[in-house]
Scaffold this motif. Structure first.
Motif, PDB file in Angstrom:
ATOM      1  N   ILE A  96     -41.403  46.896   3.102  1.00  0.00           N
ATOM      2  CA  ILE A  96     -41.338  45.627   3.751  1.00  0.00           C
ATOM      3  C   ILE A  96     -41.897  45.518   5.236  1.00  0.00           C
ATOM      4  O   ILE A  96     -42.506  44.567   5.615  1.00  0.00           O
ATOM      5  N   SER A  97     -41.376  46.693   5.709  1.00  0.00           N
ATOM      6  CA  SER A  97     -41.991  46.845   7.390  1.00  0.00           C
ATOM      7  C   SER A  97     -43.436  46.809   7.345  1.00  0.00           C
ATOM      8  O   SER A  97     -43.967  46.074   8.340  1.00  0.00           O
ATOM      9  N   THR A 125     -44.848  43.519   6.514  1.00  0.00           N
ATOM     10  CA  THR A 125     -44.606  42.513   7.740  1.00  0.00           C
ATOM     11  C   THR A 125     -45.846  42.730   8.746  1.00  0.00           C
ATOM     12  O   THR A 125     -46.161  41.527   9.295  1.00  0.00           O
ATOM     13  N   ILE A 126     -45.979  43.986   9.257  1.00  0.00           N
ATOM     14  CA  ILE A 126     -46.844  44.283  10.217  1.00  0.00           C
ATOM     15  C   ILE A 126     -48.373  43.978   9.829  1.00  0.00           C
ATOM     16  O   ILE A 126     -48.997  43.186  10.538  1.00  0.00           O
ATOM     17  N   LYS A 169     -48.593  39.900   9.674  1.00  0.00           N
ATOM     18  CA  LYS A 169     -48.637  39.631  11.123  1.00  0.00           C
ATOM     19  C   LYS A 169     -50.027  39.777  11.738  1.00  0.00           C
ATOM     20  O   LYS A 169     -50.546  38.791  12.596  1.00  0.00           O
ATOM     21  N   ARG A 220     -55.878  33.229  12.891  1.00  0.00           N
ATOM     22  CA  ARG A 220     -55.614  32.147  13.652  1.00  0.00           C
ATOM     23  C   ARG A 220     -56.469  31.939  14.597  1.00  0.00           C
ATOM     24  O   ARG A 220     -56.801  30.835  15.138  1.00  0.00           O
ATOM     25  N   GLN A 244     -47.063  41.781  26.130  1.00  0.00           N
ATOM     26  CA  GLN A 244     -46.044  40.740  25.983  1.00  0.00           C
ATOM     27  C   GLN A 244     -44.600  41.048  25.833  1.00  0.00           C
ATOM     28  O   GLN A 244     -43.648  40.617  25.656  1.00  0.00           O
ATOM     29  N   ARG A 245     -44.687  42.308  25.584  1.00  0.00           N
ATOM     30  CA  ARG A 245     -43.466  43.309  25.405  1.00  0.00           C
ATOM     31  C   ARG A 245     -42.868  42.915  23.888  1.00  0.00           C
ATOM     32  O   ARG A 245     -41.569  43.477  23.576  1.00  0.00           O
ATOM     33  N   HIS A 246     -43.532  42.343  23.082  1.00  0.00           N
ATOM     34  CA  HIS A 246     -43.091  41.922  21.820  1.00  0.00           C
ATOM     35  C   HIS A 246     -43.155  43.225  21.016  1.00  0.00           C
ATOM     36  O   HIS A 246     -42.632  43.392  19.664  1.00  0.00           O
ATOM     37  N   GLU A 250     -41.614  45.695  21.398  1.00  0.00           N
ATOM     38  CA  GLU A 250     -40.168  46.101  21.412  1.00  0.00           C
ATOM     39  C   GLU A 250     -39.328  45.866  20.284  1.00  0.00           C
ATOM     40  O   GLU A 250     -38.502  46.282  19.743  1.00  0.00           O
ATOM     41  N   GLU A 251     -39.868  44.656  19.692  1.00  0.00           N
ATOM     42  CA  GLU A 251     -39.195  44.150  18.333  1.00  0.00           C
ATOM     43  C   GLU A 251     -39.376  45.299  17.359  1.00  0.00           C
ATOM     44  O   GLU A 251     -38.275  45.351  16.521  1.00  0.00           O
ATOM     45  N   ILE A 252     -40.568  45.648  17.220  1.00  0.00           N
ATOM     46  CA  ILE A 252     -40.552  46.958  16.156  1.00  0.00           C
ATOM     47  C   ILE A 252     -39.931  48.368  16.855  1.00  0.00           C
ATOM     48  O   ILE A 252     -39.417  48.950  15.864  1.00  0.00           O
ATOM     49  N   LEU A 253     -40.150  48.654  18.119  1.00  0.00           N
ATOM     50  CA  LEU A 253     -39.660  49.874  18.658  1.00  0.00           C
ATOM     51  C   LEU A 253     -37.998  49.851  18.579  1.00  0.00           C
ATOM     52  O   LEU A 253     -37.543  51.027  18.419  1.00  0.00           O
ATOM     53  N   THR A 294     -38.002  50.843  11.809  1.00  0.00           N
ATOM     54  CA  THR A 294     -39.417  51.156  11.432  1.00  0.00           C
ATOM     55  C   THR A 294     -39.995  52.434  11.994  1.00  0.00           C
ATOM     56  O   THR A 294     -39.986  52.617  12.967  1.00  0.00           O
TER      57      THR A 294
END
Lengths: 304, 268
Positions: free
Chosen positions: B19-20, B23-24, B27, B34, B101-103, B105-108, B112
């Motif tokens: 799932i992880s 997701t990546i 994304k 986009r 953008q530091r996002h 960190e969401e994964i870190l 995962t």
């Protein structure tokens, strides 16, 4: 069981800065723990190490008795983090951010969507769910980070200054939300510079200063250490001289206001009588500062 | 530990990893689709210009290269050039953007593991590389007819090359601290290596010293292996080319995981 156990934790950054010195700390399951300290005391480093964003130099950190280095997957799945600064993708919508975050925790998309919808409603972000996140106001961004931290139902929640820059109305709403969350069983560690927030919410408090824990106790016990209180008194008319008020110390502010400091438990009626005898009528009175704030300043010497 | 417990633990982990990873990758796909005006259109225009100038205008005067019409000869190299620059660019900009953008960190902070983070970003890069490759191939057909000598060889070279340059982009992303750092490698390393990697000429035309020197350029092996898949001609032995690409991939996977484990550029 301890929600968080920190043993002999040390952190020395590459530039030689010693951020944490032999820090040991235990937070019980179900606690609402305030981690306080002046700027640069080591709070964010400590939060960073617990959340795996900062590497430790030595020591051990366990979340619900799971060592964060030995079983990082299990330990991290029990932890939710609301960081101090915005760290979500500014080009994604709110529901994309929440559903992706759930994905990193192995939550299937259908379940993630349901959780995301619930949290967006709960944190009053439902109307904005399809908006690009960078268009949100400061308060909304904070609430989005709270929703994101809760998407996987963590047992331990780290709140790093969650209400910084948020207006008083939203702050109070957030306080209620945190209290409900804590009473439903989530252990919360809060860092904040609003000491009345810590006093209002937390049952335990740790104060870190210069990289060391200098206080680790219950909030009640800490507050009971405060043995004097200061009040600001507003006079009905201008006064010329201030009388001697026994053991209370008196300090003039201007010709309409003065400050008195009394031992805890002092009968204030006696003081009012003395003032009245000297022809000083008091119009109103208020606490000079928050109790915890005064103690905090005493303990950390931040006022020097 | 009983077999059942082990199985449950494995099943739980594999579900999380899948799932992880999904997701990546989703994304990453959403990200470059986009902004298709920045990610898919520029290679189409640039490569059309290459065909127009090097193929039609200059190519007609050159005649044949290794017994093949010049336009057809350069087509595989130009497609490969687009794949290389786009896979590299995709991963380095996406990963550095996430750091900036530091996002990231969401994964870190999530469970995962590093290998899934790496696999997710690399797959994103490979997807963009393949999509750009297909677009450029379609454009090529406006300039010259293409016959595929061996589809399996062509596909495997594309995928392996895309994997390799995604890994290289990931390493650049790990170490980059500012936007300049993600432009330096493509400008000063990738572009010269690609241009000198036999896209526009056969190394048989070079004097012995330069021919020998060209053999240390890994891009030469990819371009030639891909050209073999299309035209059946190559300056390099095919097995040698595959061995070089696979060796580099394994080395880069090892380095990526090592740098992530040591937290270089990711954790303070």
């Amino acid at each position: 069981m301890n929600a968080l156990t920190i043993e002999s934790l040390e952190k020395i950054y590459q530039n030689g800065t010693i951020a944490l010195k032999n820090v040991s700390l235990k937070v019980d399951d179900g606690d609402f723990f305030a981690l306080l300290g002046p700027n640069g005391a080591g709070k964010s480093t400590l939060i960073g190490i617990i959340s795996s964003l900062v590497t430790k130099t030595s020591g051990r950190v366990s979340i619900f008795d799971i060592n964060i280095n030995e079983s990082f997957g299990l330990a991290r799945s029990m932890l939710g983090i609301v960081p101090q600064e915005v760290n979500f993708n500014q080009f994604e919508t709110l529901d994309e951010i929440l559903i992706n975050q759930a994905g990193y925790y192995g939550i299937p998309r259908k379940e993630a969507t349901e959780k995301s919808n619930y949290l967006l409603k709960k944190l009053k972000l439902w109307k904005q769910r399809k908006d690009i996140s960078r268009t949100l106001s400061g308060g909304m961004k904070r609430r989005l980070m709270i929703a994101r931290a809760l998407i996987h139902d963590p047992k331990l929640l780290l709140l790093d200054e969650p209400t910084a820059g948020v207006d008083i109305e939203i702050r109070k709403t957030m306080w209620d939300f945190f209290k409900t969350l804590n009473s439903s069983g989530t252990t919360i560690i809060l860092t904040t510079h609003y000491l009345e927030e810590a006093e209002h919410l937390c049952n335990r408090v740790g104060i870190i200063d210069g990289g060391s824990i200098i206080v680790d106790t219950s909030m009640t016990e800490l507050l009971s250490k405060r043995n004097s209180e200061s009040f600001i008194l507003d006079c009905a008319e201008k006064y010329t001289d201030l009388p001697e008020l026994g053991s209370a110390s008196v300090l003039a502010i201007d010709d309409l206001r003065f400050e008195i400091t009394v031992e805890k438990g002092t009968d204030l009626n006696g003081i009012f009588k003395e003032l009245s005898k000297s022809g000083i009528d008091i119009k109103s009175m208020r606490n000079k500062g928050n109790r915890l704030e005064t103690l905090f300043l005493d303990l950390t010497g931040s006022y020097e | 530990m009983s077999k059942n417990v082990l199985y449950t633990s494995w099943a739980k982990h594999s579900k999380l990893w899948f799932i992880s990873f999904q997701t990546i990758v989703t994304k990453e796909l959403n990200r470059f689709l986009r902004i298709w005006l920045q990610t898919l259109l520029p290679p189409a225009i640039t490569m059309s210009l290459y065909f127009l100038i090097f193929g039609s205008v200059i190519g007609d005067r050159i005649g044949e290269m290794s017994g093949i019409n010049y336009m057809s000869y350069i087509a595989p190299g130009i497609i490969m050039m687009a794949i290389i620059t786009n896979t590299y660019g995709n991963v380095v900009s996406s990963f550095f953007g996430a750091k900036f953008q530091r996002h990231i960190e969401e994964i870190l902070v999530s469970p995962t593991p590093n290998i899934i983070i790496l696999a997710g970003y690399v797959t994103g890069g490979v997807c963009r590389g393949i999509l750009v490759g297909l677009i450029v191939t379609a454009i090529t057909l406006f300039f010259t007819p293409l016959k595929i000598y061996s589809l399996p060889i062509s596909i495997s070279v594309v995928v392996l090359t895309a994997v390799l340059f995604s890994l290289l982009g990931f390493i650049n992303g790990i170490f980059a601290k500012k936007f300049d750092d993600i432009a330096i490698v493509p400008t000063f390393v990738l572009t010269p290596l690609t241009y000198l990697g036999g896209v526009f000429y056969s190394i048989d035309l070079l004097p012995p010293f330069w021919k020998e020197l060209s053999l240390i350029n890994p891009v030469l092996y990819m371009v030639n292996a891909f050209r073999f898949g299309f035209l059946g001609v190559s300056d390099i032995d095919l097995m040698q080319a595959f061995a070089v690409i696979v060796t580099f991939i394994l080395l880069m996977i090892f380095l990526c995981l090592y740098f992530m484990k040591k937290s270089f550029g990711l954790r303070a």
